[in-house]
Scaffold this motif. Sequence first.
Motif, PDB file in Angstrom:
ATOM      1  N   LEU A   1      22.658  46.827  44.740  1.00  0.00           N
ATOM      2  CA  LEU A   1      23.120  46.864  46.129  1.00  0.00           C
ATOM      3  C   LEU A   1      23.551  45.442  46.452  1.00  0.00           C
ATOM      4  CD1 LEU A   1      20.365  49.046  47.863  1.00  0.00           C
ATOM      5  CD2 LEU A   1      22.598  49.771  46.975  1.00  0.00           C
TER       6      LEU A   1
ATOM      7  N   TYR B   1      27.030  50.261  41.343  1.00  0.00           N
ATOM      8  CA  TYR B   1      26.744  49.361  42.456  1.00  0.00           C
ATOM      9  C   TYR B   1      27.287  49.950  43.747  1.00  0.00           C
ATOM     10  CZ  TYR B   1      31.639  48.078  42.684  1.00  0.00           C
ATOM     11  OH  TYR B   1      33.000  48.135  42.832  1.00  0.00           O
ATOM     12  N   ALA B   2      26.725  49.488  44.854  1.00  0.00           N
ATOM     13  CA  ALA B   2      27.285  49.770  46.177  1.00  0.00           C
ATOM     14  C   ALA B   2      27.251  48.477  46.976  1.00  0.00           C
ATOM     15  CB  ALA B   2      26.487  50.854  46.897  1.00  0.00           C
TER      16      ALA B   2
ATOM     17  N   GLY C   1      22.793  53.198  50.734  1.00  0.00           N
ATOM     18  CA  GLY C   1      23.319  52.747  49.452  1.00  0.00           C
ATOM     19  C   GLY C   1      22.624  53.419  48.289  1.00  0.00           C
TER      20      GLY C   1
ATOM     21  N   ARG D   1      31.776  53.606  47.907  1.00  0.00           N
ATOM     22  CA  ARG D   1      30.717  52.700  47.496  1.00  0.00           C
ATOM     23  C   ARG D   1      30.611  51.496  48.431  1.00  0.00           C
ATOM     24  NH1 ARG D   1      31.758  50.988  42.264  1.00  0.00           N
ATOM     25  NH2 ARG D   1      33.101  52.675  41.579  1.00  0.00           N
TER      26      ARG D   1
ATOM     27  N   VAL E   1      26.607  46.783  50.383  1.00  0.00           N
ATOM     28  CA  VAL E   1      25.817  47.092  51.579  1.00  0.00           C
ATOM     29  C   VAL E   1      25.947  45.889  52.508  1.00  0.00           C
ATOM     30  CG1 VAL E   1      23.529  47.621  52.461  1.00  0.00           C
ATOM     31  CG2 VAL E   1      24.241  48.556  50.268  1.00  0.00           C
TER      32      VAL E   1
ATOM     33  N   VAL F   1      29.064  50.560  52.150  1.00  0.00           N
ATOM     34  CA  VAL F   1      28.203  50.972  53.266  1.00  0.00           C
ATOM     35  C   VAL F   1      28.221  49.853  54.304  1.00  0.00           C
ATOM     36  CG1 VAL F   1      25.896  51.703  53.954  1.00  0.00           C
ATOM     37  CG2 VAL F   1      26.738  52.239  51.649  1.00  0.00           C
TER      38      VAL F   1
ATOM     39  N   ARG G   1      23.780  57.110  48.029  1.00  0.00           N
ATOM     40  CA  ARG G   1      25.127  57.299  47.465  1.00  0.00           C
ATOM     41  C   ARG G   1      25.150  57.090  45.961  1.00  0.00           C
ATOM     42  NH1 ARG G   1      29.639  54.903  51.677  1.00  0.00           N
ATOM     43  NH2 ARG G   1      28.654  55.672  53.596  1.00  0.00           N
TER      44      ARG G   1
END
Length: 291
Positions: free
Chosen positions: A26, A54-55, A209, A83, A57, A85, A212
């Motif tokens: 994240l 990965y996301a 995150g 991806r 955030v 947030v 997802r």
Amino acid sequence: MSTHHTTTGTLNAGAVHALAQARHLLVDLDGTLVRQQEAIDGAARLLAHFHDRYAIVSNNSTHTAQGLSVRLRKLGLRVPPERIVLAGELAVRQLAQQHPQARVLLAASAALQRYARAQGCRLVSAEAEADIVLLALDMHFSHTRLSVIANALRRGARLMVTNADATHPGPHGRVVPETGALLAAVVAASGVQPWCVVGKPAPLLFEEGLRRLGAHAGRTVVVGDNPLTDGEGAARLGLACVLVGESPGAVAPTVAGLLVQPVSEAVEPAPQYRLSDSTSKVWRSVRTEVS
């Protein structure tokens, strides 16, 4: 110049272990991957290494994920909207889903206002009509806007804020005023504290995150630059956190330093924020989830 991070190429053992064990990341945005209109050294390589694991955030409340994806592509970072947030979008969705009949006075960018309408929020402009004031990063914030918001709150509207960051890092050591700077003015003028702050260190962005990505907290590492938001937020959920930048506890000046040490083969390839004195008090006095 801070001396808290280690020399490039010699990450501390904790950071090496966390990254070696990480299945998912994240990742914070401002100050970690980008600095205004430029990508930070190592950002593209870090995202490429973790590929679809990965996301981002972010406490960003100016852009939508779709718009930010386009902006990042221009900086050489290919990140699909799903991806990304963002605190602004998440705050709007929370209002639309949990308070669908509320009349919302929204101080925000044109992009976030369009998003709010698309989500079905009932936006109003008059102070007497507002049930909830949602404060985001409004680049056109003015004395008139402050007056309308302050009086709406004094009439009984509740205050929801996307995030309480006073600044985020800009280029050449400059700072960029953030939502928390506007919040300080609103609290001073109205005497009303926020009912809800959505962004980090509150758990909502991290939880979204993880959802997802279908990720498990024990195999996920937060990478950020701010101990007050990224570090504290990760700790609240039991997530490992690796900090970069100049903050206390940072292990490298930029994310490029995270790539100097090889990541375990077991993993498949693939200037500071601050809270103002007034907004930092917010974290000690308000709930961080919409009820």
